[in-house]
Motif scaffolding. Structure first.
Motif, PDB file in Angstrom:
ATOM      1  N   THR A 127       9.651   6.950  -7.901  1.00 50.99           N
ATOM      2  CA  THR A 127       8.602   7.754  -6.978  1.00 50.99           C
ATOM      3  C   THR A 127       7.678   8.332  -7.802  1.00 50.99           C
ATOM      4  O   THR A 127       6.430   8.400  -7.506  1.00 50.99           O
ATOM      5  CB  THR A 127       9.225   8.738  -6.219  1.00 50.99           C
ATOM      6  N   ALA A 128       7.810   9.122  -8.911  1.00 48.21           N
ATOM      7  CA  ALA A 128       6.870   9.851  -9.741  1.00 48.21           C
ATOM      8  C   ALA A 128       6.130   8.837 -10.519  1.00 48.21           C
ATOM      9  O   ALA A 128       4.757   8.841 -10.896  1.00 48.21           O
ATOM     10  CB  ALA A 128       7.488  10.804 -10.646  1.00 48.21           C
ATOM     11  N   ALA A 129       6.615   7.477 -10.725  1.00 45.42           N
ATOM     12  CA  ALA A 129       5.798   6.625 -11.497  1.00 45.42           C
ATOM     13  C   ALA A 129       4.824   6.070 -10.698  1.00 45.42           C
ATOM     14  O   ALA A 129       3.512   5.306 -11.196  1.00 45.42           O
ATOM     15  CB  ALA A 129       6.691   5.605 -12.068  1.00 45.42           C
ATOM     16  N   VAL A 130       4.851   6.079  -9.575  1.00 45.13           N
ATOM     17  CA  VAL A 130       3.841   5.351  -8.484  1.00 45.13           C
ATOM     18  C   VAL A 130       2.466   6.165  -8.516  1.00 45.13           C
ATOM     19  O   VAL A 130       1.387   5.381  -8.414  1.00 45.13           O
ATOM     20  CB  VAL A 130       4.519   5.134  -7.184  1.00 45.13           C
ATOM     21  N   VAL A 131       2.638   7.336  -8.547  1.00 43.24           N
ATOM     22  CA  VAL A 131       1.454   8.198  -8.385  1.00 43.24           C
ATOM     23  C   VAL A 131       0.047   7.959  -9.511  1.00 43.24           C
ATOM     24  O   VAL A 131      -1.100   7.646  -9.074  1.00 43.24           O
ATOM     25  CB  VAL A 131       1.823   9.812  -8.644  1.00 43.24           C
TER      26      VAL A 131
ATOM     27  N   ALA B 203      -9.394   4.684  -9.431  1.00 44.98           N
ATOM     28  CA  ALA B 203     -10.302   4.949 -10.500  1.00 44.98           C
ATOM     29  C   ALA B 203     -11.030   3.625 -10.635  1.00 44.98           C
ATOM     30  O   ALA B 203     -12.375   3.411 -10.861  1.00 44.98           O
ATOM     31  CB  ALA B 203      -9.507   5.499 -11.869  1.00 44.98           C
ATOM     32  N   THR B 204     -10.422   2.554 -10.536  1.00 44.15           N
ATOM     33  CA  THR B 204     -10.965   1.044 -10.810  1.00 44.15           C
ATOM     34  C   THR B 204     -12.060   0.735  -9.821  1.00 44.15           C
ATOM     35  O   THR B 204     -13.069   0.576  -9.755  1.00 44.15           O
ATOM     36  CB  THR B 204      -9.841   0.022 -10.910  1.00 44.15           C
ATOM     37  N   LEU B 205     -11.542   1.036  -8.565  1.00 40.45           N
ATOM     38  CA  LEU B 205     -12.528   1.029  -7.288  1.00 40.45           C
ATOM     39  C   LEU B 205     -13.546   1.882  -7.486  1.00 40.45           C
ATOM     40  O   LEU B 205     -14.838   1.312  -7.002  1.00 40.45           O
ATOM     41  CB  LEU B 205     -11.743   1.062  -5.941  1.00 40.45           C
ATOM     42  N   THR B 206     -13.512   2.982  -7.763  1.00 35.86           N
ATOM     43  CA  THR B 206     -14.488   3.996  -7.989  1.00 35.86           C
ATOM     44  C   THR B 206     -15.458   3.797  -9.043  1.00 35.86           C
ATOM     45  O   THR B 206     -16.741   3.492  -8.751  1.00 35.86           O
ATOM     46  CB  THR B 206     -14.039   5.409  -8.425  1.00 35.86           C
ATOM     47  N   TRP B 207     -15.042   2.966 -10.155  1.00 34.32           N
ATOM     48  CA  TRP B 207     -15.950   2.346 -11.103  1.00 34.32           C
ATOM     49  C   TRP B 207     -16.747   1.148 -10.703  1.00 34.32           C
ATOM     50  O   TRP B 207     -18.033   0.968 -10.846  1.00 34.32           O
ATOM     51  CB  TRP B 207     -15.199   1.834 -12.533  1.00 34.32           C
ATOM     52  N   ASP B 208     -16.002   0.376  -9.843  1.00 34.51           N
ATOM     53  CA  ASP B 208     -16.999  -0.749  -9.196  1.00 34.51           C
ATOM     54  C   ASP B 208     -17.702  -0.409  -8.413  1.00 34.51           C
ATOM     55  O   ASP B 208     -18.910  -0.811  -8.344  1.00 34.51           O
ATOM     56  CB  ASP B 208     -15.856  -1.781  -8.505  1.00 34.51           C
TER      57      ASP B 208
ATOM     58  N   GLY C  53       0.778  -1.230   0.092  1.00 40.99           N
ATOM     59  CA  GLY C  53      -0.082   0.033  -0.009  1.00 40.99           C
ATOM     60  C   GLY C  53       0.900   1.206   0.079  1.00 40.99           C
ATOM     61  O   GLY C  53       0.650   2.097   0.923  1.00 40.99           O
ATOM     62  N   TYR C  54       1.692   1.618  -0.989  1.00 43.61           N
ATOM     63  CA  TYR C  54       2.562   2.531  -1.306  1.00 43.61           C
ATOM     64  C   TYR C  54       1.689   3.699  -1.504  1.00 43.61           C
ATOM     65  O   TYR C  54       0.876   4.120  -2.246  1.00 43.61           O
ATOM     66  CB  TYR C  54       3.645   2.472  -2.104  1.00 43.61           C
ATOM     67  N   GLY C  55       1.606   4.850  -0.647  1.00 44.93           N
ATOM     68  CA  GLY C  55       1.260   6.130  -0.669  1.00 44.93           C
ATOM     69  C   GLY C  55       0.115   6.555   0.186  1.00 44.93           C
ATOM     70  O   GLY C  55      -0.713   7.519   0.099  1.00 44.93           O
ATOM     71  N   GLY C  56      -0.069   5.631   1.086  1.00 41.73           N
ATOM     72  CA  GLY C  56      -0.836   5.936   2.220  1.00 41.73           C
ATOM     73  C   GLY C  56      -2.360   5.162   2.037  1.00 41.73           C
ATOM     74  O   GLY C  56      -2.384   4.190   1.416  1.00 41.73           O
ATOM     75  N   GLY C  57      -3.250   5.279   2.936  1.00 43.74           N
ATOM     76  CA  GLY C  57      -4.496   4.702   3.273  1.00 43.74           C
ATOM     77  C   GLY C  57      -5.250   4.628   1.923  1.00 43.74           C
ATOM     78  O   GLY C  57      -5.579   3.477   1.492  1.00 43.74           O
ATOM     79  N   PRO C  58      -5.332   5.821   1.156  1.00 40.10           N
ATOM     80  CA  PRO C  58      -6.463   5.561  -0.112  1.00 40.10           C
ATOM     81  C   PRO C  58      -5.731   4.675  -1.015  1.00 40.10           C
ATOM     82  O   PRO C  58      -6.465   4.106  -1.692  1.00 40.10           O
ATOM     83  CB  PRO C  58      -6.276   7.081  -0.857  1.00 40.10           C
ATOM     84  N   SER C  59      -4.399   4.515  -1.218  1.00 38.10           N
ATOM     85  CA  SER C  59      -3.756   3.635  -2.217  1.00 38.10           C
ATOM     86  C   SER C  59      -4.198   2.160  -1.585  1.00 38.10           C
ATOM     87  O   SER C  59      -3.913   1.182  -2.313  1.00 38.10           O
ATOM     88  CB  SER C  59      -2.439   3.726  -2.265  1.00 38.10           C
ATOM     89  N   SER C  60      -4.468   1.943  -0.310  1.00 37.05           N
ATOM     90  CA  SER C  60      -4.422   0.525   0.322  1.00 37.05           C
ATOM     91  C   SER C  60      -6.048   0.344   0.038  1.00 37.05           C
ATOM     92  O   SER C  60      -6.158  -1.186   0.280  1.00 37.05           O
ATOM     93  CB  SER C  60      -4.083   0.721   1.804  1.00 37.05           C
ATOM     94  N   ILE C  61      -6.723   1.185   0.147  1.00 34.25           N
ATOM     95  CA  ILE C  61      -8.173   0.531  -0.214  1.00 34.25           C
ATOM     96  C   ILE C  61      -8.539  -0.571  -1.101  1.00 34.25           C
ATOM     97  O   ILE C  61      -8.975  -1.762  -0.874  1.00 34.25           O
ATOM     98  CB  ILE C  61      -9.309   1.684  -0.487  1.00 34.25           C
ATOM     99  N   PRO C  62      -7.999  -0.424  -2.453  1.00 35.05           N
ATOM    100  CA  PRO C  62      -8.128  -1.303  -3.458  1.00 35.05           C
ATOM    101  C   PRO C  62      -7.576  -2.564  -3.049  1.00 35.05           C
ATOM    102  O   PRO C  62      -8.053  -3.609  -3.384  1.00 35.05           O
ATOM    103  CB  PRO C  62      -7.613  -0.797  -4.653  1.00 35.05           C
ATOM    104  N   LEU C  63      -6.523  -2.703  -2.241  1.00 36.89           N
ATOM    105  CA  LEU C  63      -5.813  -3.764  -1.929  1.00 36.89           C
ATOM    106  C   LEU C  63      -6.561  -4.520  -1.038  1.00 36.89           C
ATOM    107  O   LEU C  63      -6.688  -5.855  -0.868  1.00 36.89           O
ATOM    108  CB  LEU C  63      -4.309  -3.439  -1.549  1.00 36.89           C
TER     109      LEU C  63
ATOM    110  N   VAL D  16      -0.079   5.153 -10.968  1.00 35.11           N
ATOM    111  CA  VAL D  16      -0.788   3.560 -10.760  1.00 35.11           C
ATOM    112  C   VAL D  16      -1.736   3.643  -9.622  1.00 35.11           C
ATOM    113  O   VAL D  16      -2.778   3.040  -9.697  1.00 35.11           O
ATOM    114  CB  VAL D  16       0.470   2.720 -10.399  1.00 35.11           C
ATOM    115  N   VAL D  17      -1.324   4.406  -8.675  1.00 36.37           N
ATOM    116  CA  VAL D  17      -2.380   4.726  -7.501  1.00 36.37           C
ATOM    117  C   VAL D  17      -3.778   5.218  -8.032  1.00 36.37           C
ATOM    118  O   VAL D  17      -4.819   4.671  -7.663  1.00 36.37           O
ATOM    119  CB  VAL D  17      -1.836   5.429  -6.318  1.00 36.37           C
ATOM    120  N   GLY D  18      -3.623   6.260  -8.893  1.00 33.25           N
ATOM    121  CA  GLY D  18      -4.697   6.968  -9.524  1.00 33.25           C
ATOM    122  C   GLY D  18      -5.487   5.939 -10.418  1.00 33.25           C
ATOM    123  O   GLY D  18      -6.792   5.894 -10.100  1.00 33.25           O
TER     124      GLY D  18
END
Length: 187
Positions: free
Chosen positions: A111-115, A123-128, A17-27, A117-119
Protein backbone atom coordinates in the motif's frame (compact mmCIF):
# COMPACT_ATOMS: atom_id res chain seq x y z
CA UNK A 1 -16.34 -2.11 -32.34
CA UNK A 2 -16.26 1.44 -31.00
CA UNK A 3 -18.35 0.46 -27.97
CA UNK A 4 -16.00 -2.43 -27.20
CA UNK A 5 -13.02 -0.05 -27.41
CA UNK A 6 -14.75 2.41 -25.06
CA UNK A 7 -15.54 -0.39 -22.62
CA UNK A 8 -11.99 -1.79 -22.67
CA UNK A 9 -10.34 1.64 -22.38
CA UNK A 10 -12.32 2.73 -19.35
CA UNK A 11 -12.43 -0.74 -17.79
CA UNK A 12 -8.61 -0.71 -17.79
CA UNK A 13 -8.68 2.74 -16.20
CA UNK A 14 -11.10 1.48 -13.56
CA UNK A 15 -8.99 -1.60 -12.87
CA UNK A 16 -5.61 0.12 -12.74
CA UNK A 17 -6.56 3.51 -11.29
CA UNK A 18 -5.53 2.68 -7.75
CA UNK A 19 -5.81 5.67 -5.43
CA UNK A 20 -8.84 7.43 -6.79
CA UNK A 21 -9.53 9.91 -9.56
CA UNK A 22 -6.22 11.80 -9.71
CA UNK A 23 -4.28 8.58 -10.23
CA UNK A 24 -6.67 7.67 -13.06
CA UNK A 25 -6.07 10.84 -15.06
CA UNK A 26 -2.75 9.71 -16.63
CA UNK A 27 -4.36 6.36 -17.46
CA UNK A 28 -7.33 8.06 -19.16
CA UNK A 29 -4.86 10.23 -21.09
CA UNK A 30 -2.91 7.17 -22.23
CA UNK A 31 -6.08 5.43 -23.48
CA UNK A 32 -7.90 8.42 -24.98
CA UNK A 33 -5.04 10.42 -26.50
CA UNK A 34 -2.21 7.96 -27.10
CA UNK A 35 -3.91 4.63 -27.79
CA UNK A 36 -7.30 5.35 -29.42
CA UNK A 37 -6.63 8.98 -30.50
CA UNK A 38 -10.18 10.08 -29.71
CA UNK A 39 -8.83 13.53 -28.86
CA UNK A 40 -5.57 15.44 -28.81
CA UNK A 41 -3.66 16.82 -25.81
CA UNK A 42 -5.34 20.21 -25.93
CA UNK A 43 -8.84 18.72 -26.03
CA UNK A 44 -7.91 16.38 -23.17
CA UNK A 45 -6.63 19.33 -21.13
CA UNK A 46 -9.96 21.10 -21.73
CA UNK A 47 -11.92 18.03 -20.59
CA UNK A 48 -9.69 17.73 -17.52
CA UNK A 49 -10.14 21.41 -16.64
CA UNK A 50 -13.90 21.20 -17.07
CA UNK A 51 -14.06 17.96 -15.09
CA UNK A 52 -12.13 19.55 -12.22
CA UNK A 53 -14.65 22.38 -11.94
CA UNK A 54 -17.63 20.06 -11.54
CA UNK A 55 -18.47 18.17 -8.35
CA UNK A 56 -17.98 14.42 -8.14
CA UNK A 57 -15.32 11.89 -9.09
CA UNK A 58 -13.09 13.08 -11.92
CA UNK A 59 -12.66 9.69 -13.59
CA UNK A 60 -16.39 9.11 -14.06
CA UNK A 61 -16.99 12.68 -15.26
CA UNK A 62 -14.23 12.39 -17.84
CA UNK A 63 -15.36 8.91 -18.89
CA UNK A 64 -18.93 10.10 -19.34
CA UNK A 65 -17.98 13.10 -21.46
CA UNK A 66 -15.45 11.24 -23.58
CA UNK A 67 -17.85 8.31 -24.06
CA UNK A 68 -20.57 10.74 -25.15
CA UNK A 69 -18.23 12.50 -27.53
CA UNK A 70 -17.06 9.25 -29.12
CA UNK A 71 -20.37 7.33 -29.30
CA UNK A 72 -23.26 9.45 -28.05
CA UNK A 73 -25.52 8.53 -25.13
CA UNK A 74 -24.72 4.81 -25.34
CA UNK A 75 -21.02 5.68 -25.25
CA UNK A 76 -21.62 7.82 -22.15
CA UNK A 77 -23.39 4.96 -20.36
CA UNK A 78 -20.81 2.41 -21.54
CA UNK A 79 -17.80 4.50 -20.44
CA UNK A 80 -19.31 5.43 -17.08
CA UNK A 81 -20.31 1.86 -16.23
CA UNK A 82 -17.00 0.42 -17.38
CA UNK A 83 -15.23 2.92 -15.13
CA UNK A 84 -17.20 2.07 -11.99
CA UNK A 85 -17.79 -1.69 -12.42
CA UNK A 86 -14.16 -2.63 -11.59
CA UNK A 87 -14.33 -0.50 -8.45
CA UNK A 88 -17.54 -2.15 -7.34
CA UNK A 89 -16.16 -5.64 -7.92
CA UNK A 90 -12.80 -4.87 -6.32
CA UNK A 91 -14.41 -3.22 -3.29
CA UNK A 92 -16.55 -6.28 -2.64
CA UNK A 93 -13.59 -8.66 -3.02
CA UNK A 94 -11.06 -6.52 -1.16
CA UNK A 95 -13.29 -5.57 1.75
CA UNK A 96 -14.20 -9.18 2.32
CA UNK A 97 -10.53 -10.25 2.48
CA UNK A 98 -8.49 -7.21 3.51
CA UNK A 99 -9.65 -7.19 7.10
CA UNK A 100 -8.11 -10.60 7.65
CA UNK A 101 -4.67 -9.69 6.21
CA UNK A 102 -4.28 -5.95 6.85
CA UNK A 103 -1.76 -6.45 9.68
CA UNK A 104 0.77 -8.29 7.52
CA UNK A 105 3.85 -6.16 6.75
CA UNK A 106 3.81 -7.03 3.04
CA UNK A 107 0.27 -5.63 2.70
CA UNK A 108 1.27 -2.40 4.45
CA UNK A 109 4.40 -2.17 2.28
CA UNK A 110 2.44 -2.75 -0.90
CA UNK A 111 0.00 0.00 0.00
CA UNK A 112 2.81 2.42 0.86
CA UNK A 113 4.67 1.63 -2.39
CA UNK A 114 1.76 2.71 -4.57
CA UNK A 115 1.83 6.35 -3.37
CA UNK A 116 5.16 7.31 -5.02
CA UNK A 117 4.15 5.60 -8.26
CA UNK A 118 0.96 7.69 -8.42
CA UNK A 119 3.05 10.78 -7.65
CA UNK A 120 5.37 10.04 -10.58
CA UNK A 121 2.40 9.46 -12.91
CA UNK A 122 0.89 12.84 -11.92
CA UNK A 123 4.28 14.57 -12.26
CA UNK A 124 4.69 13.15 -15.77
CA UNK A 125 1.26 14.41 -16.80
CA UNK A 126 2.05 17.81 -15.26
CA UNK A 127 5.29 18.00 -17.22
CA UNK A 128 3.42 17.16 -20.45
CA UNK A 129 0.92 19.95 -19.76
CA UNK A 130 3.78 22.36 -19.02
CA UNK A 131 5.48 21.52 -22.33
CA UNK A 132 2.21 22.12 -24.21
CA UNK A 133 1.61 25.44 -22.45
CA UNK A 134 5.22 26.47 -23.08
CA UNK A 135 4.71 25.84 -26.81
CA UNK A 136 1.54 27.93 -27.00
CA UNK A 137 2.36 30.68 -24.47
CA UNK A 138 6.13 30.75 -24.35
CA UNK A 139 8.18 29.70 -21.36
CA UNK A 140 7.96 33.02 -19.48
CA UNK A 141 4.15 33.21 -19.61
CA UNK A 142 3.83 29.49 -18.84
CA UNK A 143 6.06 29.82 -15.75
CA UNK A 144 4.18 32.98 -14.70
CA UNK A 145 0.86 31.10 -14.91
CA UNK A 146 2.31 28.20 -12.91
CA UNK A 147 3.69 30.49 -10.19
CA UNK A 148 0.52 32.59 -9.97
CA UNK A 149 -1.67 29.49 -9.88
CA UNK A 150 0.48 27.95 -7.16
CA UNK A 151 0.35 31.12 -5.06
CA UNK A 152 -3.39 31.53 -5.47
CA UNK A 153 -4.25 27.90 -4.71
CA UNK A 154 -1.63 26.87 -2.15
CA UNK A 155 -0.79 30.10 -0.35
CA UNK A 156 -4.09 31.98 -0.55
CA UNK A 157 -6.36 28.89 -0.57
CA UNK A 158 -8.25 29.72 -3.78
CA UNK A 159 -10.27 26.75 -5.02
CA UNK A 160 -8.99 25.43 -8.38
CA UNK A 161 -12.51 25.58 -9.86
CA UNK A 162 -12.63 29.34 -9.27
CA UNK A 163 -9.23 29.83 -10.89
CA UNK A 164 -10.17 27.69 -13.89
CA UNK A 165 -13.51 29.48 -14.21
CA UNK A 166 -11.84 32.91 -14.16
CA UNK A 167 -9.26 31.84 -16.74
CA UNK A 168 -11.99 30.42 -18.99
CA UNK A 169 -13.97 33.64 -18.66
CA UNK A 170 -10.89 35.75 -19.49
CA UNK A 171 -10.17 33.56 -22.54
CA UNK A 172 -13.77 33.87 -23.78
CA UNK A 173 -13.84 37.63 -23.26
CA UNK A 174 -10.43 38.06 -24.93
CA UNK A 175 -11.56 35.94 -27.87
CA UNK A 176 -14.77 37.97 -28.12
CA UNK A 177 -12.79 41.25 -27.97
CA UNK A 178 -10.39 40.00 -30.67
CA UNK A 179 -13.34 39.02 -32.86
CA UNK A 180 -14.91 42.48 -32.46
CA UNK A 181 -11.63 44.25 -33.27
CA UNK A 182 -11.25 42.12 -36.43
CA UNK A 183 -14.71 43.20 -37.58
CA UNK A 184 -13.76 46.83 -36.96
CA UNK A 185 -10.57 46.42 -39.02
CA UNK A 186 -12.49 44.82 -41.88
CA UNK A 187 -14.84 47.79 -42.29
Amino acid sequence: MKHLQIFLAFFRVGMLGYGGGPSSIPLVHKEVVDKYKWMNDDEFADVLALGNTLPGPIATKMAGYIGYRVAGVLGLINATLSTIIPTIILMIVLLSTITSIKEYPWVQGMTAAVVPVVGVMLATLTWDFYKKSRQSLGWIKALAFICCSFLLMEIFGLHPAILIGVLLLVAVLKNDKDRHSERGDAS
